[in-house]
Every structure is written in structure tokens, then in C-alpha cells.
Design a protein around this motif. Structure first.
Motif, PDB file in Angstrom:
ATOM      1  N   ALA A 248       7.271  -0.461  -5.356  1.00  0.00           N
ATOM      2  CA  ALA A 248       7.250   0.989  -5.579  1.00  0.00           C
ATOM      3  C   ALA A 248       7.430   1.772  -4.291  1.00  0.00           C
ATOM      4  CB  ALA A 248       5.929   1.390  -6.234  1.00  0.00           C
ATOM      5  N   HIS A 249       7.267   1.097  -3.160  1.00  0.00           N
ATOM      6  CA  HIS A 249       7.360   1.830  -1.892  1.00  0.00           C
ATOM      7  C   HIS A 249       8.650   1.490  -1.147  1.00  0.00           C
ATOM      8  CE1 HIS A 249       3.510   3.189  -3.052  1.00  0.00           C
ATOM      9  NE2 HIS A 249       3.156   1.940  -3.238  1.00  0.00           N
ATOM     10  N   CYS A 260       2.600  10.202  -1.114  1.00  0.00           N
ATOM     11  CA  CYS A 260       2.254   8.785  -1.255  1.00  0.00           C
ATOM     12  C   CYS A 260       1.668   8.331   0.065  1.00  0.00           C
ATOM     13  CB  CYS A 260       3.488   7.967  -1.620  1.00  0.00           C
ATOM     14  SG  CYS A 260       3.068   6.248  -1.986  1.00  0.00           S
ATOM     15  N   CYS A 262       1.967   5.527   1.418  1.00  0.00           N
ATOM     16  CA  CYS A 262       2.707   4.442   2.071  1.00  0.00           C
ATOM     17  C   CYS A 262       3.405   4.874   3.350  1.00  0.00           C
ATOM     18  CB  CYS A 262       3.714   3.816   1.106  1.00  0.00           C
ATOM     19  SG  CYS A 262       5.130   4.876   0.729  1.00  0.00           S
ATOM     20  N   CYS A 267       9.845   7.263  -1.323  1.00  0.00           N
ATOM     21  CA  CYS A 267       9.656   5.945  -1.944  1.00  0.00           C
ATOM     22  C   CYS A 267       9.815   6.077  -3.461  1.00  0.00           C
ATOM     23  CB  CYS A 267       8.303   5.355  -1.578  1.00  0.00           C
ATOM     24  SG  CYS A 267       6.891   6.102  -2.412  1.00  0.00           S
TER      25      CYS A 267
HETATM   26 ZN   LIG Z   1       5.018   5.089  -1.524  1.00  0.00          ZN
END
Ligand SMILES: [Zn+2]
Length: 409
Positions: A248-249, A260, A262, A267
Motif C-alpha cells: 500500500a505504500h 499517511c 509512511c 502512496c
Molecule cells: Zn503510505
């Protein structure tokens, strides 16, 4: 290094290995066990007797005329204990109990209230209340809490291995770095395993129980967020630190609609998850607050919602195309609330097949989860059972029992 017994090796033909074969075959004759293990029939008899003495297996089938026992087979005995499975979400909790064969004994169903999840009370109090609720479930079902053998808890967040620490959990940001198993250990001495919920869905979808090593799949949880779990040759693949499956990232075309943790710009999750779609549609003036709203509007054919779902499906399908070429799985299993949106699923399918090699596509089946609502809680039961019945654990217990016998004699 390996905290979990299920990640440790066990020698072929050991007590634990014989139990593994019995478990994966359902019920098997003693001669079948001898054939599969290469052990002498007398050794098989010793193993089966030891497992029966430990309450782990029993004989099933009828004894023929004149006491002929050839129809008898050895099966897992589910009655001496049970496991607790917990599914912890951003806004809900669910607990279920299964016997040692995996048959469900009790289930709270999805509780949206009753256990405070995050925020004010903190993780220790959440676990304390969750534990009390689980003990009530055991007692209400006529089960003795002393017969609990293992617990597995699913969370919608990455779980670092080998220490089972929560990493940047978006469902409860103040739980970052928390080891939930340590908090459960204040209430119970049995093993407590914490696992990413998409990994649990992957375990529940693992097929070919007779030849689990044939199972090669990726389960994708499409909900407010996006997660995935990997089964490689029948085993959960967590990677070296627990980050495997965090597709997902991956950076994608498009613009983030939500933040997010990340740090990767645009992403997949921040562009194409249910939460991202909700945020983008809200900005455009559409009255939508949940994935259930998205599904309802999609079912009515709302053009803005259908367009968003198609765009999201293309982006998810494109990332999965890369994953399929890389991993060559037998199955891609779509789960989570958003997997019930037909425009999303059909866009994922067509983009995925367009982007992957024919050699990878030929063997591939893209399918819906077999039990969308129950996959995570089923997977938690399986994980707890995989630990309690892990060959290496059974071997170690058998070794200790042998030592006790020797020192007593
Ligand atoms: Zn992400």
C-alpha cells in the motif's frame, strides 16, 4: 531470534511432525502415517500413544468384527482445550473461541461498543477490558478459562518481528511501539500472538489443507486502508522485520487525498484506499463518511463514486501486476469492505491482467474472499492453533516429559 514455535524447524518423523501430518490430513490410519513418515509401524504406534496420552489425538472409526482395528484412524482430538481469537479494529472489536480442531465454539460478533479501543484509556486498560470480555465469553459458553491454550490478536497495522511490536498504527497512533502480548501477559500465561489483520486473512484463505505447501497466495484487504498478506509455500511470509506485504505504500500516479505515516509521496493507500476516496468525494461535496456509504452510492450508480472506484481499481491493479510478476502466486484474494464494490473489483482485475506476463497470468486466479466477514477472526484462530500445535513446541514438551520420566525412574 524466533519467538514463535511455528517458525522453528522440527525433525521429520518427530512427535510434532506426526501430529502435523494428522492435523493436515484430518484423520489418517497408522499405516498411512508409517508410509508418509517412513517410520516403522512400532515407532508410529509409540508416537500415536504419546500424542493420545497428551490428549492431542484420539482414534476414530469403528472396530470391525472380531476386534479388527484396521478401520480405525487417528484424528486430532479437539476437546482438550481451546484458543481465543481477537479482531481489533479502528472502531470495533470481536472475540471468538475455537476448539483445537478449529471448530468455532463461541463468537461475540462485531462489538462497536463495550471495549474502549484507543485514546483516553490507553492500551493497558483496553487489553484489561478485552480480557474480561473474553473470560465472560468463555464462562457464558460453559468453558473453563484454565483450558485456554493460546491467543491470537489481529490488528490493522504493521507488526514488527520478532518482537511483535506495533509500528505506527494508524488506528491508534498512541499505541506506536506497544507490545500487546506483554499487556495480555498480565492476565494469562498462555502464548499471545499479535498479527497484522491482512496476514490473518491470508492464513484463513490458505487452501489445499492436505498439501498446504502448494498454497501460494496474496490476500489484499481493501477497506478504509489497504493491507496485504502473503502465503508462500503454505506459510505466512512476514519478511525479516514484519514489513512484507506493505504494498500500500508504493508510490503511484495521482495525488494523496489523506495523510499517511509512511512518508512515501502519493502512496497507493493515500491515493486509492477507501479512506482516500471518501476524503476526495467529501471535498467534491458528496455526502459520504464511511466505506458503507461508498458501497451504497456505487450500487445506485452514482457517477462520481463509480469513476473514483474505477480510477482506484486501475491504480491498485497496476501495483498488483508488479507483485504478480515478481511473486507468481496461484491466487490473489480480494477481501475487506471495499472488495464488495463491483466497479473497483472489475477495474483491479482488468488492469492486473493487462499488466502481468502471460506466464504469470495463466496460473493466476483472482477471487473474492470465501468468508469476507469472518476471514480475519478465522485467521486468528488458525494462527493460535498453529502455535499451540507447532511441531517444535510439541517436540519440546515431549522432551521435557521424557526427562521427567527419566528422573522419576
Ligand atoms: Zn503510505
Amino acid at each position: 531470534m524466533h519467538r514463535r514455535y511455528q517458525d522453528r524447524a522440527s525433525a521429520p518423523g518427530s512427535l510434532g511432525d506426526v501430529l502435523r501430518l494428522i492435523r493436515s490430513h484430518g484423520a489418517v490410519s497408522r499405516s498411512g502415517l508409517a508410509r508418509m513418515t517412513g517410520l516403522a509401524p512400532s515407532t508410529v504406534a509409540l508416537r500415536v500413544d504419546a500424542l493420545a496420552a497428551a490428549g492431542l489425538v484420539h482414534e476414530v472409526g469403528s472396530i470391525g468384527a472380531l476386534g479388527d482395528r484396521r478401520g480405525r484412524r487417528v484424528a486430532l482430538d479437539g476437546s482438550h482445550g481451546f484458543v481465543l481469537a481477537v479482531d481489533l479494529g479502528a472502531n470495533h472489536v470481536r472475540a471468538a473461541i475455537a476448539d483445537l480442531t478449529g471448530a468455532e465454539l463461541a463468537d461475540t460478533g462485531v462489538l462497536e461498543h463495550g471495549v474502549p479501543l484507543t485514546g483516553a484509556v490507553g492500551a493497558r486498560e483496553t487489553v484489561a477490558q478485552l480480557w474480561r470480555r473474553s473470560v465472560t465469553l468463555m464462562r457464558d459458553s460453559g468453558l473453563d478459562p484454565a483450558a485456554l491454550r493460546a491467543v491470537a490478536v489481529g490488528v490493522p497495522a504493521p507488526v514488527a518481528h520478532p518482537d511483535d511490536r506495533l509500528v505506527a498504527p494508524s488506528f491508534a497512533p498512541d499505541w506506536d511501539g506497544i507490545v500487546l502480548a506483554d499487556l495480555f501477559a498480565e492476565h494469562t500465561a498462555v502464548p499471545v500472538l499479535v498479527e497484522n489483520d491482512a496476514n490473518l486473512i491470508a492464513l484463513a484463505e490458505r487452501s489445499d489443507q492436505h498439501e498446504p505447501e502448494q498454497s501460494q497466495l496474496i490476500a489484499v484487504k481493501l477497506g478504509t486502508r489497504i493491507g496485504s498478506g502473503i502465503i508462500a509455500r503454505g506459510r505466512l511470509h512476514r519478511g525479516i522485520g514484519g514489513a512484507a506485504g506493505e504494498l500500500a505504500h508504493t508510490a503511484v500516479d495521482g495525488t494523496s487525498a489523506i495523510g499517511c505515516t509512511c512518508g512515501v509521496p502519493n502512496c497507493l493507500e493515500s491515493v486509492a484506499s477507501g479512506g482516500a476516496l471518501i476524503a476526495r468525494l467529501q471535498k467534491a461535496g458528496v455526502a459520504v463518511t464511511s466505506t458503507a456509504d461508498l458501497l451504497a452510492l456505487a450500487a445506485q450508480g452514482d457517477p462520481a463514486v463509480v469513476d473514483e472506484l474505477r480510477d482506484a481499481g486501475v491504480r491498485i491493479g497496476r501495483v498488483l501486476g508488479v507483485v504478480v510478476n515478481f511473486f507468481n502466486p496461484k491466487e490473489i484474494v480480494l477481501a475487506g469492505s471495499m472488495s464488495a464494490a463491483p466497479p473497483l473489483v472489475s477495474a483491479i482485475r482488468s488492469e492486473l491482467y493487462r499488466m502481468c506476463l502471460p506466464l504469470a497470468a495463466d496460473a493466476l486466479e483472482v477471487r473474492a474472499s470465501r468468508a469476507a466477514q469472518d476471514a480475519a477472526i478465522r485467521g486468528a484462530s488458525i494462527l493460535a492453533l498453529d502455535e499451540f500445535l507447532a511441531p517444535a513446541r510439541v517436540d519440546e514438551l515431549a522432551g521435557r516429559a521424557a526427562l521427567r520420566t527419566a528422573s522419576a525412574g
